[in-house]
Design an enzyme around this catalytic site. Structure first.
Site, PDB file in Angstrom:
ATOM      1  N   SER A   8      24.610  71.337  41.739  1.00  0.00           N
ATOM      2  CA  SER A   8      24.434  71.608  43.164  1.00  0.00           C
ATOM      3  C   SER A   8      23.160  70.931  43.648  1.00  0.00           C
ATOM      4  O   SER A   8      22.059  71.236  43.172  1.00  0.00           O
ATOM      5  CB  SER A   8      24.329  73.109  43.413  1.00  0.00           C
ATOM      6  N   HIS A  31      28.047  68.918  43.801  1.00  0.00           N
ATOM      7  CA  HIS A  31      28.351  70.060  44.662  1.00  0.00           C
ATOM      8  C   HIS A  31      27.379  70.061  45.845  1.00  0.00           C
ATOM      9  O   HIS A  31      26.160  70.048  45.656  1.00  0.00           O
ATOM     10  CB  HIS A  31      28.205  71.326  43.828  1.00  0.00           C
ATOM     11  N   ASP A  33      26.241  72.013  49.267  1.00  0.00           N
ATOM     12  CA  ASP A  33      26.287  73.304  49.956  1.00  0.00           C
ATOM     13  C   ASP A  33      25.987  73.126  51.440  1.00  0.00           C
ATOM     14  O   ASP A  33      24.860  72.821  51.821  1.00  0.00           O
ATOM     15  CB  ASP A  33      25.261  74.258  49.332  1.00  0.00           C
ATOM     16  N   MET A  35      25.571  74.991  54.871  1.00  0.00           N
ATOM     17  CA  MET A  35      25.300  76.342  55.394  1.00  0.00           C
ATOM     18  C   MET A  35      24.915  76.233  56.861  1.00  0.00           C
ATOM     19  O   MET A  35      24.218  75.300  57.255  1.00  0.00           O
ATOM     20  CB  MET A  35      24.139  76.983  54.630  1.00  0.00           C
ATOM     21  N   HIS A  64      31.076  72.616  49.508  1.00  0.00           N
ATOM     22  CA  HIS A  64      31.169  74.076  49.595  1.00  0.00           C
ATOM     23  C   HIS A  64      30.695  74.481  50.981  1.00  0.00           C
ATOM     24  O   HIS A  64      29.500  74.448  51.262  1.00  0.00           O
ATOM     25  CB  HIS A  64      30.304  74.697  48.486  1.00  0.00           C
ATOM     26  N   MET A  66      29.772  77.021  53.555  1.00  0.00           N
ATOM     27  CA  MET A  66      29.381  78.409  53.830  1.00  0.00           C
ATOM     28  C   MET A  66      29.114  78.492  55.330  1.00  0.00           C
ATOM     29  O   MET A  66      27.972  78.561  55.786  1.00  0.00           O
ATOM     30  CB  MET A  66      28.145  78.781  53.006  1.00  0.00           C
ATOM     31  N   MET A 135      32.373  83.258  43.666  1.00  0.00           N
ATOM     32  CA  MET A 135      30.910  83.249  43.783  1.00  0.00           C
ATOM     33  C   MET A 135      30.322  84.262  42.807  1.00  0.00           C
ATOM     34  O   MET A 135      30.728  85.419  42.794  1.00  0.00           O
ATOM     35  CB  MET A 135      30.466  83.591  45.206  1.00  0.00           C
ATOM     36  N   ASP A 173      29.939  79.693  40.779  1.00  0.00           N
ATOM     37  CA  ASP A 173      28.786  79.113  41.472  1.00  0.00           C
ATOM     38  C   ASP A 173      27.744  80.208  41.670  1.00  0.00           C
ATOM     39  O   ASP A 173      28.007  81.204  42.347  1.00  0.00           O
ATOM     40  CB  ASP A 173      29.259  78.558  42.817  1.00  0.00           C
TER      41      ASP A 173
END
Ligand code: DX5
Ligand code: ZN
Length: 221
Positions: A8, A31, A33, A35, A64, A66, A135, A173
């Site tokens: 990540s 990966h 993220d 957000m 990913h 979020m 998660m 994760d």
């Protein structure tokens, strides 16, 4: 069985991302993220930066999301060329319809479950997804401790995937280290996201140590 290690980049040096990708070129996917400060109380990066990362990454991107309203925002990441796009079950209005759109565009479709979200409603829908992300911390921040209480969800998923003869990647994760990866692998995970444990040290060596530990404890053995 195939073991995938996905570092990540949340734990990478955000001022030097191209260089950081060079340190994880032996990993399977990177990966990323995303957000939005609404679905989780943290803000990272969005589509313009992902588009540029797709140009410089030596390995495919595992996005990913979020974010709130993935039904609206997720397809653009697939259109940009992400290998895999995972959105949260808790945020989606119609998870199956969204997964079908992502697949139609040409990316893999993933669905993510927060630690408190049950997996049972999704067990009969597994053929609609290429990946389920369980998660193992509350989403939002790197560097948290692995929640072993999530492991029964992986066992249910692994059993259902085997019974149905599907090839759905089971991803974990959060808090994945050389120690905790054994539990996740034994429970049935085959795709492992690791942020701080990869970037806070020697990434290439750590990727291989994680891979070895996962293969040693794999559910399939
Ligand atoms: C957390 C993110 C994770 C995070 C994991 O919400 O989804 O991908 O980077 O970080 P570590 O491996 O440090 O727990
Ligand atoms: Zn993540």
């Amino acid at each position: 069985m195939v073991t995938r290690i996905n570092p990540s980049i949340l734990a990478a040096d955000f001022a030097n991302l191209e260089r950081e990708f060079g340190r994880i070129s032996t990993a399977d996917l990177a990966h990323v993220d995303v957000m939005d400060n609404h679905f989780v109380p943290n803000l990272t990066l969005g589509l313009p930066i992902v588009e540029r990362l797709l140009q410089v990454s030596p390995i495919p991107l595992d996005i990913h999301l979020m974010i709130e309203d993935p039904d609206r925002w997720a397809p653009a990441y697939a259109e940009a060329g992400a290998y895999s796009v995972t959105f949260h079950a808790e945020a989606a209005t119609d998870a199956v319809a969204l997964a079908r759109r992502l697949r139609a565009i040409g990316s893999r479709a993933g669905i993510a479950l927060k630690p408190g979200t049950p997996v049972e409603p999704y067990l009969d829908l597994l053929d609609e997804f290429d990946q389920v992300l369980v998660m193992t911390v509350e989403p939002g921040f790197g560097g948290q401790s692995f929640l072993a209480s999530t492991m029964p969800k992986l066992s249910l998923l692994a059993d259902a995937v085997r019974e149905k003869g599907l090839d759905v990647w089971l991803q974990v994760d959060g808090g994945i280290t050389e120690d905790t990866i054994a539990q996740a692998a034994a429970a049935g995970a085959n795709t492992f996201v690791a942020g701080s444990s990869v970037f806070n040290g020697d990434p290439a060596g750590q990727i291989e140590r994680l891979r070895s530990a996962a293969e040693l404890h794999s559910h399939a053995h």
